[in-house]
Design a protein around this motif. Structure first.
Motif, PDB file in Angstrom:
ATOM      1  N   TYR A 130      55.104  42.707  33.341  1.00 55.47           N
ATOM      2  CA  TYR A 130      55.361  42.425  34.518  1.00 55.47           C
ATOM      3  C   TYR A 130      55.139  43.541  35.436  1.00 55.47           C
ATOM      4  CZ  TYR A 130      57.673  38.845  31.540  1.00 55.47           C
ATOM      5  OH  TYR A 130      57.802  37.903  30.773  1.00 55.47           O
TER       6      TYR A 130
ATOM      7  N   TYR B 266      57.020  44.732  39.212  1.00 53.39           N
ATOM      8  CA  TYR B 266      58.112  44.354  40.392  1.00 53.39           C
ATOM      9  C   TYR B 266      57.946  45.461  41.400  1.00 53.39           C
ATOM     10  CZ  TYR B 266      60.316  40.997  37.244  1.00 53.39           C
ATOM     11  OH  TYR B 266      60.588  39.969  36.237  1.00 53.39           O
TER      12      TYR B 266
ATOM     13  N   GLN C 209      60.601  46.978  44.057  1.00 52.07           N
ATOM     14  CA  GLN C 209      62.148  46.967  44.553  1.00 52.07           C
ATOM     15  C   GLN C 209      62.182  47.692  45.817  1.00 52.07           C
ATOM     16  OE1 GLN C 209      64.911  48.900  42.243  1.00 52.07           O
ATOM     17  NE2 GLN C 209      66.494  47.752  42.859  1.00 52.07           N
TER      18      GLN C 209
ATOM     19  N   LEU D 255      64.631  42.726  43.439  1.00 52.63           N
ATOM     20  CA  LEU D 255      63.533  42.937  42.727  1.00 52.63           C
ATOM     21  C   LEU D 255      62.395  41.599  43.267  1.00 52.63           C
ATOM     22  CD1 LEU D 255      65.370  44.559  40.986  1.00 52.63           C
ATOM     23  CD2 LEU D 255      63.415  44.132  39.279  1.00 52.63           C
TER      24      LEU D 255
ATOM     25  N   LEU E 276      58.940  39.920  42.075  1.00 50.76           N
ATOM     26  CA  LEU E 276      57.807  39.908  41.041  1.00 50.76           C
ATOM     27  C   LEU E 276      56.475  39.882  41.721  1.00 50.76           C
ATOM     28  CD1 LEU E 276      57.001  39.496  38.073  1.00 50.76           C
ATOM     29  CD2 LEU E 276      57.179  37.161  38.380  1.00 50.76           C
TER      30      LEU E 276
ATOM     31  N   TYR F 267      52.345  38.954  36.700  1.00 46.96           N
ATOM     32  CA  TYR F 267      52.691  38.987  35.340  1.00 46.96           C
ATOM     33  C   TYR F 267      51.594  38.703  34.384  1.00 46.96           C
ATOM     34  CZ  TYR F 267      53.877  33.899  35.194  1.00 46.96           C
ATOM     35  OH  TYR F 267      53.581  32.669  35.340  1.00 46.96           O
TER      36      TYR F 267
ATOM     37  N   VAL G 159      50.175  37.510  30.402  1.00 42.71           N
ATOM     38  CA  VAL G 159      50.252  36.940  29.111  1.00 42.71           C
ATOM     39  C   VAL G 159      49.442  37.401  27.941  1.00 42.71           C
ATOM     40  CG1 VAL G 159      51.821  35.095  30.008  1.00 42.71           C
ATOM     41  CG2 VAL G 159      49.566  34.612  29.227  1.00 42.71           C
TER      42      VAL G 159
ATOM     43  N   GLU H 167      52.043  36.535  42.044  1.00 45.28           N
ATOM     44  CA  GLU H 167      53.234  35.929  42.448  1.00 45.28           C
ATOM     45  C   GLU H 167      53.199  35.807  44.022  1.00 45.28           C
ATOM     46  OE1 GLU H 167      56.176  34.114  40.954  1.00 45.28           O
ATOM     47  OE2 GLU H 167      54.557  33.951  39.504  1.00 45.28           O
TER      48      GLU H 167
ATOM     49  N   LEU I 230      58.316  48.925  39.560  1.00 43.93           N
ATOM     50  CA  LEU I 230      58.808  48.847  38.145  1.00 43.93           C
ATOM     51  C   LEU I 230      57.933  48.003  37.316  1.00 43.93           C
ATOM     52  CD1 LEU I 230      62.602  48.262  39.004  1.00 43.93           C
ATOM     53  CD2 LEU I 230      61.760  50.258  37.734  1.00 43.93           C
TER      54      LEU I 230
ATOM     55  N   TYR J 264      63.809  35.709  25.558  1.00 46.63           N
ATOM     56  CA  TYR J 264      63.674  37.142  25.484  1.00 46.63           C
ATOM     57  C   TYR J 264      63.782  37.713  26.822  1.00 46.63           C
ATOM     58  CZ  TYR J 264      61.252  35.560  21.232  1.00 46.63           C
ATOM     59  OH  TYR J 264      60.925  34.874  20.108  1.00 46.63           O
ATOM     60  N   GLU J 265      64.832  38.897  26.649  1.00 36.86           N
ATOM     61  CA  GLU J 265      65.073  39.633  27.717  1.00 36.86           C
ATOM     62  C   GLU J 265      63.829  40.678  28.275  1.00 36.86           C
ATOM     63  OE1 GLU J 265      66.677  39.570  25.142  1.00 36.86           O
ATOM     64  OE2 GLU J 265      66.842  41.614  24.201  1.00 36.86           O
ATOM     65  N   GLN J 266      63.836  41.038  29.306  1.00 36.51           N
ATOM     66  CA  GLN J 266      62.542  42.023  29.874  1.00 36.51           C
ATOM     67  C   GLN J 266      63.347  43.418  29.548  1.00 36.51           C
ATOM     68  OE1 GLN J 266      60.961  41.088  33.483  1.00 36.51           O
ATOM     69  NE2 GLN J 266      60.638  39.015  32.887  1.00 36.51           N
ATOM     70  N   TYR J 267      62.180  44.282  29.275  1.00 39.18           N
ATOM     71  CA  TYR J 267      62.637  45.549  29.282  1.00 39.18           C
ATOM     72  C   TYR J 267      61.674  46.456  30.359  1.00 39.18           C
ATOM     73  CZ  TYR J 267      65.038  44.604  24.952  1.00 39.18           C
ATOM     74  OH  TYR J 267      66.050  43.905  24.105  1.00 39.18           O
ATOM     75  N   PHE J 268      62.561  47.251  30.806  1.00 41.36           N
ATOM     76  CA  PHE J 268      61.737  48.008  32.261  1.00 41.36           C
ATOM     77  C   PHE J 268      61.506  49.435  32.113  1.00 41.36           C
ATOM     78  CE2 PHE J 268      62.050  45.075  35.790  1.00 41.36           C
ATOM     79  CZ  PHE J 268      63.017  44.035  35.080  1.00 41.36           C
ATOM     80  N   GLY J 269      60.383  49.798  32.574  1.00 46.32           N
ATOM     81  CA  GLY J 269      60.132  51.205  32.606  1.00 46.32           C
ATOM     82  C   GLY J 269      61.012  52.089  33.626  1.00 46.32           C
TER      83      GLY J 269
END
Lengths: 114, 115
Positions: free
Chosen positions: A34, A36, A38, A44, A46, A49, A51, A59, A90, A101-106
């Protein structure tokens, strides 16, 4: 364990210049990825994304584009930056199916367009 | 369409007092709900999530959240606030069993814990 990298950390670019931000994930395969944006340290938005390789969903229509040339690489690009493109970008990943599932951010890239 | 509302831009609490950060959601279907925290100039960190089952979910750093289906709320709580909890908090939602895998985030609530 999984790690997500983004670079550069900060970037100052003039209006009309091109942009390339890169995101890579380690320690997992076939993640969802993904992008994003900000603005002003708040909500945030989007942008894109993905897959899978070559599969990009947009989006918000804008002058940005995204590509996924490899399984764990996600690139955000622009041919000509606008002032309104300034913000904190991000990248995030999540496990690659429909699970809860949660998302994990850089760590993010701070882009200032001058 | 799905949406998340965080009605408070900022929450102020004294250190040692309990804290609550509010979140309400609107979805067509059953939700997955998440809380994240963001420190200045950093990415978001995952705190906890609700999938199904027990309405009280426990997460990282002593935080917990209560899912209330009738009120469509998912408020974040902590029994005793720390100064180091001061940060920006985001609630997020995703609808179960849809092809859309992205999360929809609220606008964020800034938590300020005073010593």
């Amino acid at each position: 364990s999984q790690t997500i990298h983004q670079w550069p950390a900060t970037l100052v670019q003039p209006v009309g210049s091109p942009l390339s931000l890169e995101c890579t994930v380690e320690g997992t395969s076939n993640p969802n990825l993904y992008w994003y944006r900000q603005a002003a340290g708040r909500g945030l938005q989007l942008l894109f994304y993905s897959v899978g390789i070559g599969q990009i969903s947009s989006e918000v229509p804008q002058n940005l584009s995204a590509s996924r040339p490899q399984d764990r690489q996600f690139i955000l690009s622009s041919k000509k930056l606008l002032l309104s493109d300034s913000g904190f970008y991000l990248c995030a990943w999540s496990l690659g199916d429909r699970g809860p599932y949660e998302q994990y951010f850089g760590p993010g890239t701070r882009l200032t367009v001058t | 369409a799905q949406s998340v509302a965080q009605p408070e831009d900022q929450v102020n609490v004294a250190e040692g007092n309990p804290l609550t950060v509010k979140c309400t959601y609107s979805v067509s279907g059953n939700p997955y709900l998440f809380w994240y925290v963001q420190y200045p100039n950093r990415g978001l960190q995952f705190l906890l999530k609700y999938i199904t089952g027990d309405n009280l979910v426990k997460g990282s750093y002593g935080f917990e959240a209560e899912f209330n289906k009738s009120q469509t709320s998912f408020h974040l709580k902590k029994p005793s606030a720390l100064v180091s909890d001061s940060a920006l908090y985001f609630c997020a939602v995703r609808v179960v069993d849809t092809g859309r895998r992205a999360l929809t985030f609220g606008s964020g609530t800034r938590l300020q814990v005073q010593p």
